[in-house]
Design a protein around this motif. Structure first.
Motif, PDB file in Angstrom:
ATOM      1  N   LEU A  58       9.786   7.480 -12.315  1.00 46.70           N
ATOM      2  CA  LEU A  58       8.360   7.783 -12.252  1.00 46.70           C
ATOM      3  C   LEU A  58       8.148   9.075 -11.472  1.00 46.70           C
ATOM      4  O   LEU A  58       8.807   9.290 -10.443  1.00 46.70           O
ATOM      5  N   PRO A  59       7.251   9.941 -11.923  1.00 48.83           N
ATOM      6  CA  PRO A  59       6.972  11.162 -11.173  1.00 48.83           C
ATOM      7  C   PRO A  59       6.372  10.828  -9.809  1.00 48.83           C
ATOM      8  O   PRO A  59       5.715   9.791  -9.642  1.00 48.83           O
ATOM      9  N   TYR A  60       6.566  11.724  -8.859  1.00 53.19           N
ATOM     10  CA  TYR A  60       6.122  11.483  -7.482  1.00 53.19           C
ATOM     11  C   TYR A  60       4.661  11.059  -7.426  1.00 53.19           C
ATOM     12  O   TYR A  60       4.301  10.145  -6.679  1.00 53.19           O
ATOM     13  N   SER A  61       3.820  11.709  -8.221  1.00 51.68           N
ATOM     14  CA  SER A  61       2.382  11.431  -8.173  1.00 51.68           C
ATOM     15  C   SER A  61       2.034  10.008  -8.601  1.00 51.68           C
ATOM     16  O   SER A  61       0.977   9.480  -8.239  1.00 51.68           O
ATOM     17  N   ASN A  62       2.914   9.352  -9.369  1.00 47.90           N
ATOM     18  CA  ASN A  62       2.663   7.988  -9.835  1.00 47.90           C
ATOM     19  C   ASN A  62       3.483   6.931  -9.116  1.00 47.90           C
ATOM     20  O   ASN A  62       3.118   5.747  -9.118  1.00 47.90           O
ATOM     21  N   LEU A  63       4.598   7.353  -8.540  1.00 48.33           N
ATOM     22  CA  LEU A  63       5.541   6.391  -7.964  1.00 48.33           C
ATOM     23  C   LEU A  63       4.895   5.526  -6.891  1.00 48.33           C
ATOM     24  O   LEU A  63       5.084   4.303  -6.866  1.00 48.33           O
ATOM     25  N   PHE A  64       4.120   6.131  -6.004  1.00 50.81           N
ATOM     26  CA  PHE A  64       3.477   5.389  -4.924  1.00 50.81           C
ATOM     27  C   PHE A  64       2.598   4.270  -5.473  1.00 50.81           C
ATOM     28  O   PHE A  64       2.711   3.111  -5.062  1.00 50.81           O
ATOM     29  N   GLU A  65       1.717   4.607  -6.427  1.00 46.20           N
ATOM     30  CA  GLU A  65       0.777   3.601  -6.939  1.00 46.20           C
ATOM     31  C   GLU A  65       1.479   2.478  -7.689  1.00 46.20           C
ATOM     32  O   GLU A  65       1.129   1.306  -7.547  1.00 46.20           O
ATOM     33  N   LYS A  66       2.474   2.839  -8.503  1.00 45.01           N
ATOM     34  CA  LYS A  66       3.163   1.827  -9.304  1.00 45.01           C
ATOM     35  C   LYS A  66       3.929   0.855  -8.417  1.00 45.01           C
ATOM     36  O   LYS A  66       3.928  -0.361  -8.631  1.00 45.01           O
ATOM     37  N   GLU A  67       4.608   1.417  -7.424  1.00 46.00           N
ATOM     38  CA  GLU A  67       5.358   0.539  -6.511  1.00 46.00           C
ATOM     39  C   GLU A  67       4.419  -0.331  -5.692  1.00 46.00           C
ATOM     40  O   GLU A  67       4.666  -1.535  -5.506  1.00 46.00           O
ATOM     41  N   LEU A  68       3.333   0.257  -5.196  1.00 44.03           N
ATOM     42  CA  LEU A  68       2.401  -0.511  -4.373  1.00 44.03           C
ATOM     43  C   LEU A  68       1.766  -1.644  -5.191  1.00 44.03           C
ATOM     44  O   LEU A  68       1.568  -2.754  -4.674  1.00 44.03           O
ATOM     45  N   LEU A  69       1.479  -1.387  -6.452  1.00 41.19           N
ATOM     46  CA  LEU A  69       0.934  -2.427  -7.325  1.00 41.19           C
ATOM     47  C   LEU A  69       1.893  -3.610  -7.425  1.00 41.19           C
ATOM     48  O   LEU A  69       1.490  -4.774  -7.328  1.00 41.19           O
ATOM     49  N   ASP A  70       3.175  -3.298  -7.596  1.00 37.94           N
ATOM     50  CA  ASP A  70       4.163  -4.365  -7.690  1.00 37.94           C
ATOM     51  C   ASP A  70       4.295  -5.118  -6.373  1.00 37.94           C
ATOM     52  O   ASP A  70       4.411  -6.351  -6.351  1.00 37.94           O
ATOM     53  N   LEU A  71       4.274  -4.384  -5.270  1.00 33.21           N
ATOM     54  CA  LEU A  71       4.411  -5.023  -3.955  1.00 33.21           C
ATOM     55  C   LEU A  71       3.253  -5.979  -3.687  1.00 33.21           C
ATOM     56  O   LEU A  71       3.464  -7.086  -3.169  1.00 33.21           O
ATOM     57  N   LYS A  72       2.054  -5.558  -4.029  1.00 28.48           N
ATOM     58  CA  LYS A  72       0.878  -6.397  -3.754  1.00 28.48           C
ATOM     59  C   LYS A  72       0.812  -7.605  -4.681  1.00 28.48           C
ATOM     60  O   LYS A  72       0.404  -8.697  -4.268  1.00 28.48           O
ATOM     61  N   SER A  73       1.205  -7.398  -5.945  1.00 32.04           N
ATOM     62  CA  SER A  73       1.124  -8.500  -6.908  1.00 32.04           C
ATOM     63  C   SER A  73       2.329  -9.422  -6.837  1.00 32.04           C
ATOM     64  O   SER A  73       2.289 -10.552  -7.340  1.00 32.04           O
ATOM     65  N   LYS A  74       3.429  -8.911  -6.216  1.00 32.01           N
ATOM     66  CA  LYS A  74       4.668  -9.698  -6.068  1.00 32.01           C
ATOM     67  C   LYS A  74       5.178 -10.218  -7.416  1.00 32.01           C
ATOM     68  O   LYS A  74       5.660 -11.351  -7.516  1.00 32.01           O
ATOM     69  N   THR A  75       5.070  -9.395  -8.451  1.00 33.75           N
ATOM     70  CA  THR A  75       5.535  -9.814  -9.768  1.00 33.75           C
ATOM     71  C   THR A  75       7.046  -9.727  -9.903  1.00 33.75           C
ATOM     72  O   THR A  75       7.619 -10.290 -10.830  1.00 33.75           O
ATOM     73  N   GLY A  76       7.698  -8.970  -9.018  1.00 30.06           N
ATOM     74  CA  GLY A  76       9.143  -8.824  -9.109  1.00 30.06           C
ATOM     75  C   GLY A  76       9.574  -7.884 -10.211  1.00 30.06           C
ATOM     76  O   GLY A  76      10.694  -8.005 -10.728  1.00 30.06           O
ATOM     77  N   ALA A  77       8.719  -6.935 -10.586  1.00 32.19           N
ATOM     78  CA  ALA A  77       9.097  -5.972 -11.631  1.00 32.19           C
ATOM     79  C   ALA A  77      10.264  -5.104 -11.189  1.00 32.19           C
ATOM     80  O   ALA A  77      11.073  -4.666 -11.999  1.00 32.19           O
ATOM     81  N   TYR A  78      10.342  -4.838  -9.883  1.00 33.36           N
ATOM     82  CA  TYR A  78      11.429  -4.020  -9.335  1.00 33.36           C
ATOM     83  C   TYR A  78      12.221  -4.838  -8.325  1.00 33.36           C
ATOM     84  O   TYR A  78      11.667  -5.581  -7.514  1.00 33.36           O
ATOM     85  N   ASP A  79      13.529  -4.667  -8.376  1.00 36.02           N
ATOM     86  CA  ASP A  79      14.403  -5.305  -7.380  1.00 36.02           C
ATOM     87  C   ASP A  79      14.741  -4.346  -6.251  1.00 36.02           C
ATOM     88  O   ASP A  79      15.013  -4.770  -5.126  1.00 36.02           O
ATOM     89  N   LEU A  83      11.434   5.065  -1.957  1.00 34.99           N
ATOM     90  CA  LEU A  83      10.128   5.425  -1.416  1.00 34.99           C
ATOM     91  C   LEU A  83      10.228   6.569  -0.419  1.00 34.99           C
ATOM     92  O   LEU A  83      11.216   6.703   0.298  1.00 34.99           O
ATOM     93  N   ASP A  84       9.193   7.388  -0.398  1.00 31.79           N
ATOM     94  CA  ASP A  84       9.076   8.474   0.567  1.00 31.79           C
ATOM     95  C   ASP A  84       8.722   7.856   1.918  1.00 31.79           C
ATOM     96  O   ASP A  84       7.879   6.945   1.984  1.00 31.79           O
ATOM     97  N   ASP A  85       9.305   8.340   3.001  1.00 37.84           N
ATOM     98  CA  ASP A  85       9.153   7.620   4.269  1.00 37.84           C
ATOM     99  C   ASP A  85       7.707   7.506   4.774  1.00 37.84           C
ATOM    100  O   ASP A  85       7.380   6.529   5.456  1.00 37.84           O
ATOM    101  N   PRO A  86       6.779   8.442   4.466  1.00 40.91           N
ATOM    102  CA  PRO A  86       5.402   8.222   4.933  1.00 40.91           C
ATOM    103  C   PRO A  86       4.727   7.006   4.304  1.00 40.91           C
ATOM    104  O   PRO A  86       3.743   6.497   4.839  1.00 40.91           O
ATOM    105  N   TRP A  87       5.251   6.548   3.157  1.00 39.75           N
ATOM    106  CA  TRP A  87       4.676   5.366   2.516  1.00 39.75           C
ATOM    107  C   TRP A  87       5.104   4.072   3.203  1.00 39.75           C
ATOM    108  O   TRP A  87       4.477   3.028   3.010  1.00 39.75           O
ATOM    109  N   PHE A  88       6.172   4.138   3.956  1.00 41.76           N
ATOM    110  CA  PHE A  88       6.805   2.932   4.480  1.00 41.76           C
ATOM    111  C   PHE A  88       5.861   2.049   5.290  1.00 41.76           C
ATOM    112  O   PHE A  88       5.854   0.822   5.098  1.00 41.76           O
ATOM    113  N   PRO A  89       5.057   2.592   6.226  1.00 45.29           N
ATOM    114  CA  PRO A  89       4.190   1.698   7.008  1.00 45.29           C
ATOM    115  C   PRO A  89       3.251   0.852   6.143  1.00 45.29           C
ATOM    116  O   PRO A  89       2.977  -0.300   6.468  1.00 45.29           O
ATOM    117  N   GLN A  90       2.753   1.427   5.050  1.00 44.76           N
ATOM    118  CA  GLN A  90       1.872   0.663   4.159  1.00 44.76           C
ATOM    119  C   GLN A  90       2.670  -0.362   3.361  1.00 44.76           C
ATOM    120  O   GLN A  90       2.226  -1.491   3.151  1.00 44.76           O
TER     121      GLN A  90
END
Length: 414
Positions: A58-79, A83-90
């Motif tokens: 995924l391009p950088y501009s989309n990677l954050f949103e796509k990963e965060l969507l999976d994390l919040k929904s806990k669908t397990g799309a990614y194992d 991630l870029d380190d500034p995203w880590f706290p969120q």
């Protein structure tokens, strides 16, 4: 396949080939130089273990949103996610990532090896530097100062150690060589913030005070922004729309003398097919001013979403991918390492002449504020920095307005 996973696959606009009953791993990576080595590592792991690896780029501009969507929904799309380190706290809040502490204990280990450079490990912990580990550092990104060593030698100048020396050298060499003395990026958002943070710190300022209140309206912050505008006078006129590609293009084409830049651009400087300045660029640490210069940390991490159904295999993969042997392989593929032993490897030093400077920079690099609100804060901050650089707002007003909006962001999220 669950409806949640189907929806997520549709949202990523990527082919989701993992089907029910498969025991493989799905890895989300940045579609760029930083993600290429992990993509190749996944292929190597599949050959080594027989575990089917599905890589979603995924391009950088989309990677954050796509990963965060999976994390919040806990669908397990990614194992495994990159991630870029500034995203880590969120990402690391609310049980969205698997803690690695118990996984290490299950293997009779206390935690990651001390061979990892401390600055890169600190951003894998929540709270920062002291808490549990929720990721491992894969790419050791930190800024370096790029300068035309051949031209500095020609005019009997030493590598700049202060920002005052940078501006003086930019004016002298730029005028004599009919070049731009400096080049920087000031496009709104991440670009201008990344180039401004080392100035902000060097001039004795920060985004937040020690008591964690917004502090961008300080005299030191204003001085830093005024100095950035002074650098803008010796920078190409279009710099207010520049990102890393444009900055590097000016260096590669020998139209600019100096810049802050990232390790991904070191290789092209000595590539005869891309560069007019092969062997002429020097790499040194971020200049100082009132305070000692510090590079901005931009490490890429690998983590395991809590929704993953293959946690044990995912942990095995990220430990293997970040091992010294595999990190050396990744380094040859262009990734800056995060381990001392890999930076000190003779084969790599012989191939990559900037490695000693990179290691020094990474060891002292400073992360962006460790807050789950960073993406929103950076966006606001970047808008006002860009306005100041484009001369549509004076520095004092820009920083005052940025400070007000950041204060409002924090208040809304209390």
């Amino acid at each position: 396949m669950s409806l949640g996973l189907i929806a997520l696959c549709f949202l990523t606009l990527e082919g989701c080939t993992k089907t029910s009953g498969e025991t493989g791993l799905t890895v989300a990576v940045n579609a760029g130089v930083e993600g290429q080595a992990l993509k190749e590592a996944a292929k190597d792991w599949e050959k080594k273990t027989g575990v089917k690896m599905h890589v979603v780029e995924l391009p950088y501009s989309n990677l954050f949103e796509k990963e965060l969507l999976d994390l919040k929904s806990k669908t397990g799309a990614y194992d495994v996610i990159m991630l870029d380190d500034p995203w880590f706290p969120q990402y690391a809040t609310g049980g969205q990532l698997n803690s690695l502490d118990n996984l290490y204990k299950g293997q009779g280990l206390e935690g990651p090896e001390s061979d990892f450079i401390k600055s890169t490990l600190d951003v894998c912990r929540q709270p920062w530097a002291t808490g549990s580990y929720y990721a491992l550092p894969y790419v050791g990104n930190s800024q370096l100062f790029f300068y035309r060593k051949d031209l500095f030698d020609k005019y009997s100048l030493k590598a700049p150690k202060t920002w005052t020396e940078v501006l003086q050298g930019a004016k002298k060499i730029g005028s004599a060589e009919k070049m731009y003395g400096y080049v920087m990026r000031a496009a709104a958002g991440n670009a201008v913030v990344a180039d401004f943070m080392p100035l902000l710190w060097a001039f004795g300022a920060d985004i937040f005070s020690p008591d964690k209140k917004p502090a961008l309206n300080s005299p030191e912050a204003v001085s830093a922004l005024k100095f950035m505008l002074a650098l803008g006078e010796v920078t190409p006129p279009g710099y207010t729309g520049y990102n890393a590609d444009e900055v590097s293009a000016h260096l590669l084409q020998s139209t600019a003398v100096m810049s802050i830049n990232w390790p991904a651009w070191i290789g092209p400087m000595d590539d005869v097919s891309k560069s007019k300045i092969v062997g002429k660029i020097g790499f040194t640490q971020i200049p100082s001013e009132k305070n000692k210069g510090q590079a901005e940390l931009g490490a890429w991490l690998v983590a395991i979403p809590s929704g993953s159904k293959n946690v044990a295999k995912a942990f095995e993969f990220i430990r293997w991918a970040t091992s010294p042997t595999q990190m050396k392989v990744a380094a040859f593929r262009g990734n800056p390492p995060t381990r001392t032993s890999v930076f000190d490897d003779r084969d790599l030093i012989q191939k990559f002449r900037a490695f000693p400077a990179q290691k020094e920079s990474l060891a002292s690099a400073r992360p962006r504020p460790r807050t789950p609100l960073w993406n929103e804060i950076e966006n606001v901050f970047g808008i006002y920095l860009s306005k100041a650089n484009s001369k549509t707002m004076d520095p004092e007003t820009a920083l005052n307005e940025a400070n007000k909006e950041i204060t409002a962001i924090i208040s809304r999220n209390l």
